[in-house]
Motif scaffolding. Structure first.
Motif, PDB file in Angstrom:
ATOM      1  N   LEU A  76       3.692  -1.973  -0.725  1.00 10.73           N
ATOM      2  CA  LEU A  76       4.810  -2.613  -1.425  1.00 10.73           C
ATOM      3  C   LEU A  76       5.020  -4.037  -0.925  1.00 10.73           C
ATOM      4  CD1 LEU A  76       7.472   0.243  -1.728  1.00 10.73           C
ATOM      5  CD2 LEU A  76       6.379  -1.005  -3.608  1.00 10.73           C
ATOM      6  N   ASP A  77       4.887  -4.221   0.380  1.00  7.66           N
ATOM      7  CA  ASP A  77       5.024  -5.572   0.931  1.00  7.66           C
ATOM      8  C   ASP A  77       3.950  -6.493   0.366  1.00  7.66           C
ATOM      9  OD1 ASP A  77       5.992  -7.564   3.053  1.00  7.66           O
ATOM     10  OD2 ASP A  77       3.872  -7.345   3.562  1.00  7.66           O
ATOM     11  N   ALA A  78       2.701  -6.016   0.332  1.00  5.51           N
ATOM     12  CA  ALA A  78       1.613  -6.842  -0.193  1.00  5.51           C
ATOM     13  C   ALA A  78       1.773  -7.087  -1.683  1.00  5.51           C
ATOM     14  CB  ALA A  78       0.269  -6.171   0.098  1.00  5.51           C
ATOM     15  N   ALA A  79       2.261  -6.076  -2.409  1.00  2.24           N
ATOM     16  CA  ALA A  79       2.423  -6.212  -3.857  1.00  2.24           C
ATOM     17  C   ALA A  79       3.594  -7.115  -4.221  1.00  2.24           C
ATOM     18  CB  ALA A  79       2.623  -4.837  -4.484  1.00  2.24           C
ATOM     19  N   SER A  80       4.536  -7.294  -3.302  1.00  3.03           N
ATOM     20  CA  SER A  80       5.728  -8.096  -3.584  1.00  3.03           C
ATOM     21  C   SER A  80       5.524  -9.586  -3.349  1.00  3.03           C
ATOM     22  CB  SER A  80       6.904  -7.607  -2.718  1.00  3.03           C
ATOM     23  OG  SER A  80       7.209  -6.255  -3.007  1.00  3.03           O
ATOM     24  N   ARG A  81       4.378  -9.968  -2.820  1.00  4.34           N
ATOM     25  CA  ARG A  81       4.117 -11.386  -2.588  1.00  4.34           C
ATOM     26  C   ARG A  81       3.763 -12.080  -3.904  1.00  4.34           C
ATOM     27  NH1 ARG A  81       0.063  -9.951   2.401  1.00  4.34           N
ATOM     28  NH2 ARG A  81       1.575  -8.654   3.527  1.00  4.34           N
ATOM     29  N   PRO A  82       4.083 -13.352  -4.019  1.00  5.30           N
ATOM     30  CA  PRO A  82       3.872 -14.046  -5.295  1.00  5.30           C
ATOM     31  C   PRO A  82       2.413 -14.185  -5.703  1.00  5.30           C
ATOM     32  CG  PRO A  82       4.583 -15.585  -3.584  1.00  5.30           C
ATOM     33  CD  PRO A  82       4.774 -14.210  -3.028  1.00  5.30           C
ATOM     34  N   ASP A  83       1.479 -13.958  -4.776  1.00  5.73           N
ATOM     35  CA  ASP A  83       0.068 -14.102  -5.142  1.00  5.73           C
ATOM     36  C   ASP A  83      -0.575 -12.769  -5.535  1.00  5.73           C
ATOM     37  OD1 ASP A  83      -0.028 -12.889  -2.684  1.00  5.73           O
ATOM     38  OD2 ASP A  83      -1.381 -14.347  -1.756  1.00  5.73           O
ATOM     39  N   ALA A  84       0.222 -11.703  -5.667  1.00 10.80           N
ATOM     40  CA  ALA A  84      -0.314 -10.390  -6.043  1.00 10.80           C
ATOM     41  C   ALA A  84      -0.316 -10.226  -7.555  1.00 10.80           C
ATOM     42  CB  ALA A  84       0.512  -9.279  -5.400  1.00 10.80           C
ATOM     43  N   ALA A  85      -1.416  -9.711  -8.097  1.00 13.04           N
ATOM     44  CA  ALA A  85      -1.531  -9.460  -9.535  1.00 13.04           C
ATOM     45  C   ALA A  85      -1.292  -7.998  -9.871  1.00 13.04           C
ATOM     46  CB  ALA A  85      -2.920  -9.873 -10.024  1.00 13.04           C
ATOM     47  N   ALA A  86      -1.729  -7.096  -9.015  1.00 22.28           N
ATOM     48  CA  ALA A  86      -1.597  -5.662  -9.235  1.00 22.28           C
ATOM     49  C   ALA A  86      -1.874  -4.972  -7.909  1.00 22.28           C
ATOM     50  CB  ALA A  86      -2.574  -5.175 -10.307  1.00 22.28           C
ATOM     51  N   VAL A  87      -1.520  -3.688  -7.834  1.00 23.34           N
ATOM     52  CA  VAL A  87      -1.813  -2.893  -6.649  1.00 23.34           C
ATOM     53  C   VAL A  87      -2.487  -1.609  -7.104  1.00 23.34           C
ATOM     54  CG1 VAL A  87       0.526  -1.904  -6.643  1.00 23.34           C
ATOM     55  CG2 VAL A  87      -0.868  -1.819  -4.568  1.00 23.34           C
ATOM     56  N   VAL A  88      -3.550  -1.225  -6.408  1.00 24.95           N
ATOM     57  CA  VAL A  88      -4.381  -0.089  -6.804  1.00 24.95           C
ATOM     58  C   VAL A  88      -4.513   0.870  -5.632  1.00 24.95           C
ATOM     59  CG1 VAL A  88      -6.616   0.625  -7.759  1.00 24.95           C
ATOM     60  CG2 VAL A  88      -5.682  -1.640  -8.326  1.00 24.95           C
ATOM     61  N   VAL A  89      -4.340   2.174  -5.910  1.00 23.48           N
ATOM     62  CA  VAL A  89      -4.504   3.201  -4.886  1.00 23.48           C
ATOM     63  C   VAL A  89      -5.206   4.406  -5.487  1.00 23.48           C
ATOM     64  CG1 VAL A  89      -2.507   2.554  -3.476  1.00 23.48           C
ATOM     65  CG2 VAL A  89      -2.212   4.156  -5.381  1.00 23.48           C
ATOM     66  N   GLY A  90      -5.750   5.244  -4.617  1.00 23.87           N
ATOM     67  CA  GLY A  90      -6.271   6.526  -5.052  1.00 23.87           C
ATOM     68  C   GLY A  90      -5.137   7.529  -5.175  1.00 23.87           C
ATOM     69  N   SER A  91      -5.367   8.586  -5.941  1.00 18.02           N
ATOM     70  CA  SER A  91      -4.306   9.571  -6.149  1.00 18.02           C
ATOM     71  C   SER A  91      -4.212  10.571  -5.018  1.00 18.02           C
ATOM     72  CB  SER A  91      -4.547  10.327  -7.456  1.00 18.02           C
ATOM     73  OG  SER A  91      -5.764  11.041  -7.404  1.00 18.02           O
ATOM     74  N   ARG A  92      -5.266  10.683  -4.204  1.00 20.60           N
ATOM     75  CA  ARG A  92      -5.229  11.632  -3.094  1.00 20.60           C
ATOM     76  C   ARG A  92      -5.888  10.978  -1.878  1.00 20.60           C
ATOM     77  NH1 ARG A  92      -5.328  17.349  -2.755  1.00 20.60           N
ATOM     78  NH2 ARG A  92      -5.679  17.505  -4.984  1.00 20.60           N
ATOM     79  N   GLY A  93      -5.143  10.879  -0.783  1.00 21.01           N
ATOM     80  CA  GLY A  93      -5.693  10.249   0.400  1.00 21.01           C
ATOM     81  C   GLY A  93      -5.874  11.222   1.532  1.00 21.01           C
ATOM     82  N   LEU A  94      -6.081  10.673   2.711  1.00 18.33           N
ATOM     83  CA  LEU A  94      -6.191  11.484   3.913  1.00 18.33           C
ATOM     84  C   LEU A  94      -4.833  11.526   4.598  1.00 18.33           C
ATOM     85  CD1 LEU A  94      -9.531  10.001   5.297  1.00 18.33           C
ATOM     86  CD2 LEU A  94      -9.249  12.060   3.925  1.00 18.33           C
ATOM     87  N   GLY A  95      -4.728  12.301   5.647  1.00 14.94           N
ATOM     88  CA  GLY A  95      -3.478  12.235   6.406  1.00 14.94           C
ATOM     89  C   GLY A  95      -2.884  13.559   6.788  1.00 14.94           C
TER      90      GLY A  95
END
Length: 300
Positions: free
Chosen positions: A104-123
């Motif tokens: 969210l922090d990276a996506a909120s910067r003015p130079d961000a166009a979109a944010v992409v993630v996988g639907s299932r991660g590790l953890g």
């Protein structure tokens, strides 16, 4: 992912899972087509401060090795994607907060166009909550959020369409603009789906209803007009995109999921015409996010 001076990077979260690898591959391909760069983000956060369970769940790893592992993952991801897309601009970021907060922090910067993630991660235990990061991003990110499943046909070279849900709302209009830009960029057909249901099913809870509302043909015609009107302006701006506006009888979630193959990108607004103002992510967008077999884009 519109290329503007303020939006220069596609942000993608990686955690070493197959799902995040697909997300990185998809992001790199889209960024290359749009003339953008890719910012690869992974997160290391203090597990002993995760909540009330910190006293009963004991972790034996130390902070420093976790940072080293995370940096090694970023280095590997950068080198791997540059072998596939050698001209791509790539930067990496190691964040010290929860994955959703970091993205969210990276996506909120003015130079961000979109944010992409996988639907299932590790953890570990967190993996039981499939899609939790994607849902949180879709609810709060100021830029379009794309969530990719663990496997989808597009990763094997199948050319997909773009399927967009329309309902006449403002967020639907923004979803249409995003969908057309994507379809134009990759040379894909665009399917605009406006779902409708017989009014008789809702009559008991709606009070007096005009007689014409019980005419299924009239309701279907109104849905078709909505679909055609919704895409008209964007179609003029993207004359090379083949457009198929559809009025589909059924629940919006069912209509969208049945229209899309695993290779297709499904685009929806974060909340539609029927959404409650206090909800940041509507029931339709959240259900599509969890039910789709291919990539889903959520647009605010």
């Amino acid at each position: 992912m519109n290329a503007t001076p303020e939006a220069r990077w596609v942000v993608v979260g990686v955690d070493g899972s197959d799902s995040s690898r697909y997300a990185l591959e998809w992001s790199a391909n889209q960024a290359t087509l749009a003339g953008l760069g890719v910012r690869i983000v992974t997160a290391v956060w203090p597990r002993d401060a995760e909540g009330p369970w910190r006293e009963v769940i004991v972790y034996d790893d130390q902070p420093q090795p976790r940072h080293q592992d995370a940096q090694a993952l970023l280095d590997y991801a950068r080198d791997w994607i540059l072998r596939i897309f050698p001209e791509l601009r790539v930067e990496t970021e190691l964040a010290e907060s929860r994955p959703a907060e970091s993205l969210l922090d990276a996506a909120s910067r003015p130079d961000a166009a979109a944010v992409v993630v996988g639907s299932r991660g590790l953890g570990g235990l967190a993996s039981a909550f499939v899609g939790s990061v994607g849902v949180e991003l879709a609810a709060h990110a100021p830029v379009p959020v794309v969530v990719l499943p663990k496997k989808h046909e597009e990763a094997h070279g199948v050319k997909g369409r773009v399927v967009v849900g329309v309902d006449g709302s403002e967020q639907s209009k923004r979803a249409v603009d995003f969908a057309f830009a994507q379809a134009d960029r990759v040379g894909a057909e665009l399917i605009a789906v406006c779902a409708w249901q017989p009014m008789a099913a809702f009559a008991s809870s709606m009070g007096p209803v005009p007689p014409e509302a019980f005419d299924d043909d009239a309701v279907e015609a109104a849905a078709r007009r909505t679909a055609e009107a919704e895409v008209a302006d964007a179609a003029r701006r993207h004359p090379d995109v083949s457009v198929d506006p559809r009025a589909v009888r059924g629940h919006p979630v069912v209509a969208l999921l049945e229209a899309a193959t695993p290779a297709d990108l499904v685009v929806v607004g974060s909340r539609g015409r029927g959404g409650f103002a206090g909800l940041l992510l509507g029931s339709v967008s959240q259900s599509v996010l969890h039910g789709a077999h291919g990539p889903v884009a959520i647009v605010h």
